[in-house]
Motif scaffolding. Structure first.
Motif, PDB file in Angstrom:
ATOM      1  N   GLY A 125       0.797  -1.222   0.000  1.00 63.74           N
ATOM      2  CA  GLY A 125       0.000   0.000   0.000  1.00 63.74           C
ATOM      3  C   GLY A 125       0.832   1.277   0.000  1.00 63.74           C
ATOM      4  N   LEU A 126       1.979   1.282  -0.719  1.00 65.04           N
ATOM      5  CA  LEU A 126       2.774   2.519  -0.803  1.00 65.04           C
ATOM      6  C   LEU A 126       2.118   3.470  -1.794  1.00 65.04           C
ATOM      7  N   ILE A 127       1.992   4.724  -1.396  1.00 64.59           N
ATOM      8  CA  ILE A 127       1.384   5.729  -2.275  1.00 64.59           C
ATOM      9  C   ILE A 127       2.465   6.768  -2.598  1.00 64.59           C
TER      10      ILE A 127
ATOM     11  N   LYS B  73     -17.833 -15.462 -12.936  1.00 69.45           N
ATOM     12  CA  LYS B  73     -16.735 -15.569 -13.903  1.00 69.45           C
ATOM     13  C   LYS B  73     -17.175 -15.074 -15.281  1.00 69.45           C
ATOM     14  N   VAL B  74     -16.418 -14.144 -15.834  1.00 76.05           N
ATOM     15  CA  VAL B  74     -16.680 -13.708 -17.215  1.00 76.05           C
ATOM     16  C   VAL B  74     -16.102 -14.773 -18.135  1.00 76.05           C
ATOM     17  N   THR B  75     -16.939 -15.359 -18.974  1.00 73.09           N
ATOM     18  CA  THR B  75     -16.442 -16.422 -19.853  1.00 73.09           C
ATOM     19  C   THR B  75     -16.105 -15.904 -21.251  1.00 73.09           C
TER      20      THR B  75
ATOM     21  N   GLU C 172       6.893 -12.959 -10.051  1.00 69.12           N
ATOM     22  CA  GLU C 172       6.839 -13.143  -8.602  1.00 69.12           C
ATOM     23  C   GLU C 172       7.374 -11.869  -7.943  1.00 69.12           C
ATOM     24  N   HIS C 173       6.706 -11.462  -6.867  1.00 68.05           N
ATOM     25  CA  HIS C 173       7.166 -10.266  -6.150  1.00 68.05           C
ATOM     26  C   HIS C 173       7.234 -10.619  -4.661  1.00 68.05           C
ATOM     27  N   PHE C 174       8.398 -10.345  -4.073  1.00 65.13           N
ATOM     28  CA  PHE C 174       8.678 -10.842  -2.725  1.00 65.13           C
ATOM     29  C   PHE C 174       8.683  -9.726  -1.693  1.00 65.13           C
TER      30      PHE C 174
ATOM     31  N   PHE D 163      -6.563 -18.825  -8.518  1.00 58.08           N
ATOM     32  CA  PHE D 163      -5.382 -18.321  -7.809  1.00 58.08           C
ATOM     33  C   PHE D 163      -5.674 -17.073  -6.976  1.00 58.08           C
ATOM     34  N   GLU D 164      -6.830 -16.441  -7.227  1.00 60.70           N
ATOM     35  CA  GLU D 164      -7.177 -15.189  -6.556  1.00 60.70           C
ATOM     36  C   GLU D 164      -6.881 -15.252  -5.053  1.00 60.70           C
ATOM     37  N   PHE D 165      -6.260 -14.233  -4.520  1.00 63.72           N
ATOM     38  CA  PHE D 165      -5.913 -14.104  -3.089  1.00 63.72           C
ATOM     39  C   PHE D 165      -4.910 -15.161  -2.614  1.00 63.72           C
TER      40      PHE D 165
ATOM     41  N   PRO E 116       2.277 -12.836  -7.006  1.00 64.29           N
ATOM     42  CA  PRO E 116       2.530 -12.364  -8.366  1.00 64.29           C
ATOM     43  C   PRO E 116       1.785 -11.071  -8.696  1.00 64.29           C
ATOM     44  N   GLU E 117       2.324 -10.361  -9.651  1.00 68.49           N
ATOM     45  CA  GLU E 117       1.703  -9.124 -10.149  1.00 68.49           C
ATOM     46  C   GLU E 117       2.026  -9.047 -11.638  1.00 68.49           C
ATOM     47  N   SER E 118       1.203  -8.354 -12.425  1.00 69.59           N
ATOM     48  CA  SER E 118       1.470  -8.336 -13.868  1.00 69.59           C
ATOM     49  C   SER E 118       2.407  -7.189 -14.257  1.00 69.59           C
TER      50      SER E 118
ATOM     51  N   GLY F 273      -2.307  -4.286 -16.234  1.00 76.80           N
ATOM     52  CA  GLY F 273      -0.843  -4.298 -16.389  1.00 76.80           C
ATOM     53  C   GLY F 273      -0.160  -3.271 -15.507  1.00 76.80           C
ATOM     54  N   TYR F 274      -0.438  -3.327 -14.212  1.00 73.15           N
ATOM     55  CA  TYR F 274      -0.064  -2.196 -13.356  1.00 73.15           C
ATOM     56  C   TYR F 274       1.353  -2.193 -12.783  1.00 73.15           C
ATOM     57  N   ASN F 275       2.189  -3.167 -13.095  1.00 77.80           N
ATOM     58  CA  ASN F 275       3.627  -3.096 -12.763  1.00 77.80           C
ATOM     59  C   ASN F 275       3.905  -2.663 -11.318  1.00 77.80           C
ATOM     60  N   SER F 276       3.115  -3.181 -10.390  1.00 73.79           N
ATOM     61  CA  SER F 276       3.346  -2.909  -8.962  1.00 73.79           C
ATOM     62  C   SER F 276       3.001  -1.496  -8.514  1.00 73.79           C
ATOM     63  N   ILE F 277       2.295  -0.748  -9.336  1.00 77.04           N
ATOM     64  CA  ILE F 277       1.832   0.564  -8.856  1.00 77.04           C
ATOM     65  C   ILE F 277       0.316   0.698  -9.046  1.00 77.04           C
ATOM     66  N   GLY F 278      -0.361  -0.432  -8.972  1.00 75.87           N
ATOM     67  CA  GLY F 278      -1.810  -0.422  -9.226  1.00 75.87           C
ATOM     68  C   GLY F 278      -2.618   0.294  -8.163  1.00 75.87           C
ATOM     69  N   ILE F 279      -2.128   0.263  -6.920  1.00 79.42           N
ATOM     70  CA  ILE F 279      -2.913   0.906  -5.860  1.00 79.42           C
ATOM     71  C   ILE F 279      -2.846   2.428  -6.034  1.00 79.42           C
ATOM     72  N   VAL F 280      -1.616   2.915  -6.197  1.00 79.30           N
ATOM     73  CA  VAL F 280      -1.468   4.363  -6.309  1.00 79.30           C
ATOM     74  C   VAL F 280      -2.018   4.883  -7.638  1.00 79.30           C
ATOM     75  N   SER F 281      -2.117   4.018  -8.642  1.00 76.32           N
ATOM     76  CA  SER F 281      -2.575   4.493  -9.952  1.00 76.32           C
ATOM     77  C   SER F 281      -4.087   4.401 -10.127  1.00 76.32           C
TER      78      SER F 281
HETATM   79  C1  LIG Z   1       3.366  -8.073  -3.122  1.00 72.35           C
HETATM   80  C2  LIG Z   1       2.799  -6.891  -3.821  1.00 72.35           C
HETATM   81  C3  LIG Z   1       2.970  -5.609  -3.305  1.00 72.35           C
HETATM   82  C4  LIG Z   1       2.437  -4.489  -3.952  1.00 72.35           C
HETATM   83  N1  LIG Z   1       2.607  -3.225  -3.421  1.00 72.35           N
HETATM   84  C5  LIG Z   1       2.043  -2.151  -4.024  1.00 72.35           C
HETATM   85  C6  LIG Z   1       2.183  -0.836  -3.483  1.00 72.35           C
HETATM   86  O1  LIG Z   1       2.810  -0.655  -2.445  1.00 72.35           O
HETATM   87  N2  LIG Z   1       1.614   0.209  -4.133  1.00 72.35           N
HETATM   88  C7  LIG Z   1       0.926   0.028  -5.290  1.00 72.35           C
HETATM   89  O2  LIG Z   1       0.428   1.008  -5.834  1.00 72.35           O
HETATM   90  N3  LIG Z   1       0.768  -1.202  -5.827  1.00 72.35           N
HETATM   91  C8  LIG Z   1       1.309  -2.300  -5.218  1.00 72.35           C
HETATM   92  N4  LIG Z   1       1.177  -3.551  -5.767  1.00 72.35           N
HETATM   93  C9  LIG Z   1       0.492  -3.683  -7.045  1.00 72.35           C
HETATM   94  C10 LIG Z   1      -1.009  -3.729  -6.946  1.00 72.35           C
HETATM   95  O3  LIG Z   1      -1.402  -4.613  -5.926  1.00 72.35           O
HETATM   96  C11 LIG Z   1      -1.542  -4.203  -8.288  1.00 72.35           C
HETATM   97  O4  LIG Z   1      -0.998  -3.380  -9.316  1.00 72.35           O
HETATM   98  C12 LIG Z   1      -3.051  -4.111  -8.357  1.00 72.35           C
HETATM   99  O5  LIG Z   1      -3.642  -4.886  -7.361  1.00 72.35           O
HETATM  100  C13 LIG Z   1      -3.529  -4.587  -9.713  1.00 72.35           C
HETATM  101  O6  LIG Z   1      -4.901  -4.387  -9.744  1.00 72.35           O
HETATM  102  P1  LIG Z   1      -5.790  -4.966 -10.912  1.00 72.35           P
HETATM  103  O7  LIG Z   1      -7.190  -4.592 -10.577  1.00 72.35           O
HETATM  104  O8  LIG Z   1      -5.209  -4.555 -12.232  1.00 72.35           O
HETATM  105  O9  LIG Z   1      -5.591  -6.542 -10.851  1.00 72.35           O
HETATM  106  P2  LIG Z   1      -6.058  -7.554  -9.727  1.00 72.35           P
HETATM  107  O10 LIG Z   1      -5.991  -6.925  -8.376  1.00 72.35           O
HETATM  108  O11 LIG Z   1      -5.296  -8.812  -9.951  1.00 72.35           O
HETATM  109  O12 LIG Z   1      -7.593  -7.780 -10.052  1.00 72.35           O
HETATM  110  C14 LIG Z   1      -8.008  -8.487 -11.184  1.00 72.35           C
HETATM  111  C15 LIG Z   1      -9.307  -9.141 -10.814  1.00 72.35           C
HETATM  112  O13 LIG Z   1      -9.938  -9.625 -11.992  1.00 72.35           O
HETATM  113  C16 LIG Z   1     -10.550 -10.854 -11.655  1.00 72.35           C
HETATM  114  N5  LIG Z   1     -10.746 -11.640 -12.896  1.00 72.35           N
HETATM  115  C17 LIG Z   1      -9.804 -12.043 -13.787  1.00 72.35           C
HETATM  116  N6  LIG Z   1     -10.370 -12.721 -14.795  1.00 72.35           N
HETATM  117  C18 LIG Z   1     -11.703 -12.756 -14.546  1.00 72.35           C
HETATM  118  C19 LIG Z   1     -12.822 -13.319 -15.226  1.00 72.35           C
HETATM  119  N7  LIG Z   1     -12.687 -13.996 -16.376  1.00 72.35           N
HETATM  120  N8  LIG Z   1     -14.048 -13.161 -14.660  1.00 72.35           N
HETATM  121  C20 LIG Z   1     -14.230 -12.468 -13.509  1.00 72.35           C
HETATM  122  N9  LIG Z   1     -13.187 -11.905 -12.829  1.00 72.35           N
HETATM  123  C21 LIG Z   1     -11.956 -12.058 -13.332  1.00 72.35           C
HETATM  124  C22 LIG Z   1      -9.576 -11.524 -10.713  1.00 72.35           C
HETATM  125  O14 LIG Z   1     -10.225 -12.534  -9.950  1.00 72.35           O
HETATM  126  C23 LIG Z   1      -9.139 -10.323  -9.880  1.00 72.35           C
HETATM  127  O15 LIG Z   1      -9.965 -10.149  -8.768  1.00 72.35           O
HETATM  128  C24 LIG Z   1       1.718  -4.674  -5.138  1.00 72.35           C
HETATM  129  C25 LIG Z   1       1.535  -5.964  -5.672  1.00 72.35           C
HETATM  130  C26 LIG Z   1       2.077  -7.078  -5.005  1.00 72.35           C
HETATM  131  C27 LIG Z   1       1.859  -8.436  -5.595  1.00 72.35           C
END
Ligand SMILES: Cc1cc2nc3c(=O)[nH]c(=O)nc-3n(C[C@H](O)[C@H](O)[C@H](O)COP(=O)(O)OP(=O)(O)OC[C@H]3O[C@@H](n4cnc5c(N)ncnc54)[C@H](O)[C@@H]3O)c2cc1C
Length: 549
Positions: free
Chosen positions: A1-3, A125-127, A180-182, A235-237, A273-275, A298-306
């Motif tokens: 949760g870094l912003i 689930k979106v099919t 993988e992100h550790f 794999f969610e959560f 993992p993160e994309s 495709g948030y490259n580890s900045i999805g929360i702040v973005s």
């Molecule tokens: C260890 C770790 C630390 C991080 N730290 C930070 C940080 O400090 N600050 C920051 O800004 N970001 C951080 N991030 C990154 C951030 O968590 C991600 O960028 C963000 O969660 C991505 O959000 P998203 O909505 O794109 O994807 P996700 O959170 O993966 O959400 C995608 C959702 O789509 C759902 N889905 C997929 N396919 C289907 C389908 N066919 N039907 C229905 N639902 C579906 C999935 O179940 C999932 O719930 C971190 C990530 C990791 C792994």
């Protein structure tokens, strides 16, 4: 949760700042706390090059209206007493940065959306996404074994690391790959109180104090791609097995940097993992392949702040058809079809994760997954000392090494090892003659009965010229803004060749196709079918006269 508010460009910083402000106000609006704490952040430099980089970042931050101060090692120590600062050259402090609780942000956003009339369906689930060949018509889903369909003319794929394969099922290019992100969280540490978040990029590490525990996360130089064969549906959560050997060098540095890690117990060692994307930038906007198919992934580890800013921008974009400001940095139309290749993605993302904390030198070129698209004269250019850069997968000769000079980039902040070469090449064109390989440029054939009227409508300049003539022009949008900068060559009464920038070819093709309407024309991407050599300079007429009858 870094912003962290500061991003590489002004508009991406605007989006990150919007997120921070939104997370600050969401609690009042929805009653759900987002856990936002404005603890500030510090980035420290251990090398001269990094010191140069972060001071430049501080300047950039001020230009982008982000409060930033350059701090001495003693000031770093005062802000962060636990840090070993003997070898710290200095730091940059952003007092307005913070940290938050991502799960609560998701809950607050969902509640806010519901309050404004949105319906949130979980565990569905979106099919597939239906379309009529040109635009989306609906979404198919499965809910507890029951199939259903929702009619929709706008669908947003925000499927995270699952998003690539879902997009592919509609013929949409969404090149991303999980890595993988550790991180590690210690047991509670006595006396640990609130601290700014801390980045030590020279040791690939970030630190965060959270509820009396310390967290250490890594962006290591060679990451571990994961899920090449697809991401398991359930794999969610979930989390991946730990790999202590991989994390160990980061922890070893951390023990020196913050001696509390020598004695603190480990509460959690997490691998999630993160994309990641081929250029470390996320994707927003409408897919060029299918109208109504929008992307936020495709948030490259900045999805929360973005996400707050990205949501705002995408909503406006969908509503008005235009992004609220220039978002080309993250526009999905920059993605190239070849980037869907899994081997390419696996190789490239092993580098892009680490690039988050690498030295961000000007002119820095990717090292992995190179050589994908080459011009027919690539080997000839290489034999003459060409040093290549990559753009949209194309290998382009950026400069030529001379004599015994090493034919490679040697990055620096002060000046580049190729400045003299560039001057010599520039003077050769200015005073003599030079051949440019511009094969990477996009080539689009527009032909048919209505080609002239169609292109007259699309282009700012008059393109109704004699056969064989070339016109430099732009395609403009409704506000007079430039959508494309191009040349139009008339090949015959009804055939034109458009030469457009390599990076924007897909965007330009989509723009043309979107506006074709009832015009009787065929639009063909001829990029890989034709090479382009340009002869330039005052001596070009003479030279051409010698080699052609
Ligand atoms: C260890 C770790 C630390 C991080 N730290 C930070 C940080 O400090 N600050 C920051 O800004 N970001 C951080 N991030 C990154 C951030 O968590 C991600 O960028 C963000 O969660 C991505 O959000 P998203 O909505 O794109 O994807 P996700 O959170 O993966 O959400 C995608 C959702 O789509 C759902 N889905 C997929 N396919 C289907 C389908 N066919 N039907 C229905 N639902 C579906 C999935 O179940 C999932 O719930 C971190 C990530 C990791 C792994």
């Amino acid at each position: 949760g870094l912003i962290g508010q500061l991003r590489p460009s002004q508009n991406l910083t605007r989006l990150a700042k919007y997120s921070r402000d939104l997370y600050a106000s969401l609690e009042e609006e929805t009653g759900v706390a987002t856990g936002l704490k404005l603890t500030g952040s510090i980035t420290v430099a251990l090398t001269d090059h990094r010191w140069e980089e972060i001071r430049r970042q501080a300047t950039l931050a001020r230009i982008f209206d982000v409060e930033a101060e350059v701090v001495t090692p003693d000031e770093v120590k005062a802000l962060y007493p636990h840090l070993t600062t003997d070898d710290v050259l200095g730091g940059v402090h952003l007092p307005g940065d913070g940290q938050c609780d991502p799960a609560n942000i998701a809950m607050a956003l969902a509640k806010g959306a519901r309050m404004h009339g949105a319906k949130v369906l979980e565990g569905v689930k979106v099919t597939g996404v239906d379309d009529d060949g040109t635009r989306v018509t609906g979404v198919r889903y499965e809910d507890a074994g029951e199939a259903g369909r929702i009619a929709a003319d706008v669908v947003i794929n925000c499927g995270g690391m699952w998003g690539r394969d879902l997009a592919a099922s509609s013929g949409v290019t969404l090149p991303l790959h999980a890595c993988e992100h550790f991180y590690l969280i210690t047991e509670p540490i006595d006396g640990l109180t609130s601290l700014p978040s801390l980045r030590v990029p020279d040791e690939c590490a970030y630190y965060k104090e959270d509820a009396g525990k310390m967290m250490l996360g890594a962006f290591e130089p060679r990451a571990k791609p994961w899920g090449m064969g697809g991401i398991p549906e359930d794999f969610e959560f979930d989390s991946l097995p730990e790999d202590f050997e991989h994390f160990e060098p980061i922890l070893a540095d951390a023990m020196h940097r913050m001696p509390m890690f020598e004695t603190a117990g480990v509460h959690t060692f997490f691998n999630g993992p993160e994309s990641f994307t081929p250029d470390d930038r996320y994707y927003l906007g409408e897919a060029p392949e299918l109208r109504g198919y929008w992307i936020a992934a495709g948030y490259n580890s900045i999805g929360i702040v973005s996400s707050g800013g990205a949501g705002m921008a995408l909503a406006q974009w969908i509503d008005s058809g235009e992004p609220p400001f220039d978002l080309w940095d993250v526009d999905i139309r920059r993605a190239q079809p070849f980037q869907k290749n899994r081997r390419y993605l696996k190789e490239r993302v092993s580098e892009t994760l680490g690039l988050l904390y690498a030295d961000h030198y000007p002119y820095r070129q990717p090292e992995t997954a190179r050589g994908v698209r080459r011009s027919p004269i690539h080997e000839h250019l290489k034999a003459r000392g060409a040093v290549f850069g990559e753009l949209s997968g194309w290998e382009r000769p950026n400069w030529f090494a001379q004599g015994s000079q090493v034919a490679e980039y040697q990055y620096d902040w002060a000046g580049q090892n190729w400045f003299d070469n560039q001057r010599a090449e520039h003077m050769a064109v200015r005073e003599g003659v030079a051949l440019f390989d511009m094969s990477s440029f996009g080539k689009i054939r527009v032909e048919g009965r209505d080609a002239t009227t169609f292109l007259q409508r699309m282009c700012g300049n008059d393109i109704d010229v004699e056969t064989g003539r070339l016109v430099y022009t732009q395609m403009l949008n409704e506000r007079g803004g430039i959508e494309c900068d191009l040349t139009v060559t008339r090949l015959s009464e009804t055939v034109y060749l458009l030469v457009v920038p390599a990076a924007t070819t897909r965007r330009d093709l989509a723009w043309l196709k979107r506006h074709v309407g009832e015009a009787f024309v065929v639009i063909t991407d001829a990029t890989v079918a034709e090479a382009v050599l340009c002869l330039m300079g005052p001596g070009s007429r003479d030279l051409l006269g010698k080699v052609s009858p």
